[in-house]
Design an enzyme around this catalytic site. Structure first.
Site, PDB file in Angstrom:
ATOM      1  N   GLU A   1      -2.339   0.386  -4.570  1.00 10.53           N
ATOM      2  CA  GLU A   1      -2.228  -0.780  -3.683  1.00 10.53           C
ATOM      3  C   GLU A   1      -2.534  -2.069  -4.433  1.00 10.53           C
ATOM      4  O   GLU A   1      -3.235  -2.052  -5.443  1.00 10.53           O
ATOM      5  CB  GLU A   1      -3.116  -0.640  -2.443  1.00 10.53           C
ATOM      6  CG  GLU A   1      -4.553  -0.260  -2.729  1.00 10.53           C
ATOM      7  CD  GLU A   1      -5.522  -1.405  -2.537  1.00 10.53           C
ATOM      8  OE1 GLU A   1      -5.156  -2.407  -1.887  1.00 10.53           O
ATOM      9  OE2 GLU A   1      -6.633  -1.318  -3.072  1.00 10.53           O
TER      10      GLU A   1
ATOM     11  N   ASP B   1       0.856  -1.186   0.000  1.00 12.88           N
ATOM     12  CA  ASP B   1       0.000   0.000   0.000  1.00 12.88           C
ATOM     13  C   ASP B   1       0.893   1.237   0.000  1.00 12.88           C
ATOM     14  O   ASP B   1       1.610   1.487   0.966  1.00 12.88           O
ATOM     15  CB  ASP B   1      -0.893  -0.038   1.261  1.00 12.88           C
ATOM     16  CG  ASP B   1      -2.054   0.935   1.141  1.00 12.88           C
ATOM     17  OD1 ASP B   1      -2.147   1.632   0.114  1.00 12.88           O
ATOM     18  OD2 ASP B   1      -2.850   1.002   2.089  1.00 12.88           O
TER      19      ASP B   1
END
Lengths: 374, 387
Positions: B105, B12
């Site tokens: 992500e 992420d």
């Protein structure tokens, strides 16, 4: 009202009118059949307001009169009655007593007053046709009608009486079937109608009862008087069918029929039908096409679906044109092949984006648009 | 044996849009920075320093400047898509099984890498984190676990530059002390409702007996308990999923009240989106128009064609009625958006009566090509008015 009738004749008559019922919610009486007794017959009438059917059955009428009864239930009961002799007895308050052998039914009816009248067979343009011939013509084109309600103009078969012939046309916008027959058309009788799909299917069902039928029409309505001279199950006089027509302009079908022939092959209908049918067994909703490939004296049919597998069929043909390949929805190929009865048919192709055309030696044409792969 | 190792990584990127901009302007590092539209826009991404001041996403820029007056607002400049692609390309040097979830992500499955211990897994993931920083100056947080659910919660736990490993078997214990709102599907409203019933942590869910759990979570209470135990068997999906819809929206500098102007914007969006649909070899059936008023309330209306199309023509006539249907209040609009859905691909049945459509398709192909080369060929309706 009081009459005696043969169970199988009564049942046969009800079967003729059974399919035409209206929505129960809006007008309950449209689920009923109007039964009228006079002289030596009863007449049975149903309507859904767009389409009405009337037939006559011989009966031993003791007392004339009329009543309406729910047609589906009545037809089921009559079919199941134990004895061939049936007596029908209606009281003035529309209760019907049906007796056969040891069975007695008491059925609640509705008076005739609420039943919408059928239009009269007026002095419209009219033609007399052979039932067998019209059956075969309808069968040759009716599969190509559209069932897409947004294209309501195409939800029917186009009857065109003009230039010394009757042409029937049906199309769903991707394929078109056309058949013509010679017919004397006086100048003031020329005209055309779009007969709704439901009427076409009812009409087709009835066209084996006799020799001739008479069609009459104007801009809003068409009616058919179908003689029952070949029937031996109690039908007398004629069956009458009254239908609204689809109002609007039918597309100019002449412009989509290819004027030139590029590659033409002669095919054994039954063999080709079987090959395409088998190849189509591997298609799926998502990949619904069969590829037709022409090379020197060889026709190959292939089909595949990614999640199942593939099929390959080949047929020897007489062909010396350039190699070509085109894909079609298999139903578009199969439908005309199934509807026709000739052993040999012609299939004309050009390239992968041009229509394929089926022809027979009679004036039959079926134009089918390809599926464009990639 | 090796099946028990924590092979699933959730990557992420930290404040992705800001990080991309900071890579171009490193002198702003450590400052309160946000990326977003200035006049009427919203904050798309904020640096952790700005977040400390109460800036969050998505937040109207005006409000962000009110809570954080020294916020440095950067316009969208960086090539986010390009940076994102490079980031995931780096991931794919490690394992072929990479699921690009969104621009910033995604998941990695390290099973094909032949790693034999958790320590080896940690080492290669730390190496990846460092390589992404070295090559792109994008800080990323990593969560490592036996499944996607736990890896994803782990990656978000210690941002920025987080690195959290959940050992196999420790999933439930790892989740137990966390706020219940960390579970996917538990939004702020649900969280508040659950807190009102005394459920604060993920562990509290497992403390309920069956009847209590059913009373709180309804029919799906078993699913909720599985989540709380950290159970998840969704695979990492490497195939890019085909686009299910194509959409575009525009927030206006000032609210617009003129119907004709909104109509023109909507049609221009159609003109922007259909070339993409054609480029992907797809067709669309459904057009949805959404309008948003100044107070963020919004309405939408959609309609489907009888058959999917990749041409502008069948969709144009839908714009006016859909706008009328959606724009019911007589108030000016802040935003309008257009979405194509019911996306179809593959073989196309040709029509008998549509020679026109074939000609248009050829024309569209030519125009798409020209516009792709930098030429600007527009539809007439984009020319009238002030455009």
């Amino acid at each position: 009202m009081k009459f005696k009738i043969n169970r199988d004749h009564f049942s046969n008559g009800l079967a003729q009118v059974l399919n035409v019922v209206g929505s129960k919610a809006t007008m309950p009486i449209l689920s009923n059949v109007l039964i009228e007794a006079e002289k030596d017959y009863i007449s049975l009438t149903t309507t859904n307001l767009d389409l009405g059917i009337r037939c006559k059955i011989k009966a031993e009428v003791k007392e004339g009169g009329s009543v309406t009864l729910p047609v589906k239930r009545l037809a089921t009961i009559v079919r199941e009655l134990p004895n061939v002799d049936v007596s029908f007895d209606a009281t003035p308050n529309h209760q019907v007593k049906l007796t056969s052998g040891g069975s007695t039914f008491r059925i609640m009816g509705i008076g005739k007053e609420e039943f919408p009248p059928l239009p009269e067979f007026g002095d419209d343009k009219s033609f007399t046709l052979e039932q067998a011939e019209l059956t075969s013509m309808l069968k040759s084109v009716s599969y190509a009608q559209s069932s897409d309600e947004t294209r309501y103009i195409l939800n029917g078969v186009y009857f065109n009486f003009r230039d010394g012939k009757l042409s029937l046309v049906a199309t769903d916008g991707r394929r078109l079937a056309l058949i013509s027959k010679e017919l004397e058309v006086p100048a003031d009788s020329a005209g055309s109608i779009i007969l709704p799909a439901k009427t076409v299917s009812e009409l087709t069902r009835m066209l084996d009862k006799g020799e001739k039928l008479k069609i009459a029409f104007n801009d809003r309505r068409a009616s058919f008087q179908i003689s029952t001279d070949k029937d031996s199950s109690g039908l007398v006089d004629s069956i009458y069918l009254y239908s609204k027509v689809v109002e609007g302009n039918y597309p100019n079908y002449q412009q989509v029929i290819p004027k030139e022939t590029h590659q033409r092959i002669k095919l054994e209908r039954e063999l080709f039908l079987q090959c395409v049918h088998r190849a189509a067994l591997v298609t799926s909703e998502k990949s619904n096409s069969v590829k037709i490939k022409l090379t020197s004296n060889l026709l190959e049919i292939t089909a595949q679906s990614p999640d199942f597998g593939e099929a390959h069929e080949s047929m020897a043909i007489a062909y010396s044109g350039p190699d070509l390949q085109v894909a079609f929805n298999p139903a578009f190929v199969l439908d005309p092949l199934k509807a026709l009865t000739k052993d040999e048919i012609f299939f004309e192709l050009k390239d992968e984006v041009s229509p394929g055309v089926f022809k027979t030696l009679e004036s039959f044409i079926c134009v089918i648009m390809p599926v464009r792969l990639s | 044996m090796s099946a028990g190792l924590p092979f699933i990584v959730h990557l992420d990127a930290d404040a992705f849009f800001v990080s991309v901009e900071l890579a171009l302007r490193p002198e702003l590092r450590g400052k309160k920075v946000a990326v977003g539209g200035r006049e009427r826009g919203i904050i798309a991404s904020a640096s952790y320093e700005a977040r400390a001041c109460g800036v969050y996403t998505p937040m109207p820029t005006v409000r962000a400047l009110a809570v954080c007056p020294d916020l440095i607002l950067l316009p969208h400049v960086g090539k986010y898509g390009e940076v994102s692609r490079q980031m995931f390309d780096l991931c794919e040097t490690l394992t072929p099984w990479v699921q690009r979830n969104s621009i910033d992500e995604g998941y990695l499955d390290l099973k094909p890498c032949g790693l034999k211990s958790t320590a080896e897994i940690e080492a290669v993931v730390r190496g990846l984190q460092a390589r992404i920083w070295d090559a792109l100056q994008i800080p990323v947080s990593m969560g490592i676990a036996t499944n996607k659910l736990v890896a994803q919660i782990a990656s978000k736990l210690r941002k920025p530059r987080g690195f959290v490993v959940v050992a196999p078997g420790d999933e439930a214990a790892f989740l137990a002390p966390l706020d219940i709102g960390k579970l996917p599907g538990v939004g702020t409203k649900t969280e508040a409702a659950l807190q009102a019933r005394g459920l604060r942590t993920v562990g509290d869910v497992l403390a309920l007996n069956d009847r209590e759990a059913e009373a709180v979570f309804g029919r799906d209470w078993r699913g909720m308990q599985a989540l709380a135990r950290g159970e998840d068997d969704r695979p990492v999906e490497t195939e890019h999923e085909d686009a299910k819809s194509y959409s575009q929206q525009e927030t206006f500098a000032t609210d617009i009240a003129a119907f004709a102007e909104i109509e023109r914007v909507a049609k221009r969006m159609i003109d922007d989106l259909l070339p993409k649909i054609r480029e992907d070899g797809k067709r669309a059936r459904t057009l949805t128009v959404k309008v948003r008023y100044g107070d963020f309330t919004q309405e939408s209306a959609g309609r489907s064609l009888p058959e999917a199309s990749d041409l502008e023509m069948p969709f144009y006539p839908l714009v006016t009625p859909l706008l009328r249907q959606a724009w019911t209040q007589r108030r000016p609009l802040r935003l309008v958006s257009v979405k194509f859905s019911g996306i179809e691909a593959g073989p196309r049945q040709l029509d008998l009566f549509s020679e026109d459509a074939e000609k248009r398709r050829k024309l569209a192909a030519v125009l798409d090509k020209l516009n792709g080369r930098g030429a600007v060929v527009k539809h007439g309706h984009q020319l009238d008015g002030k455009g």
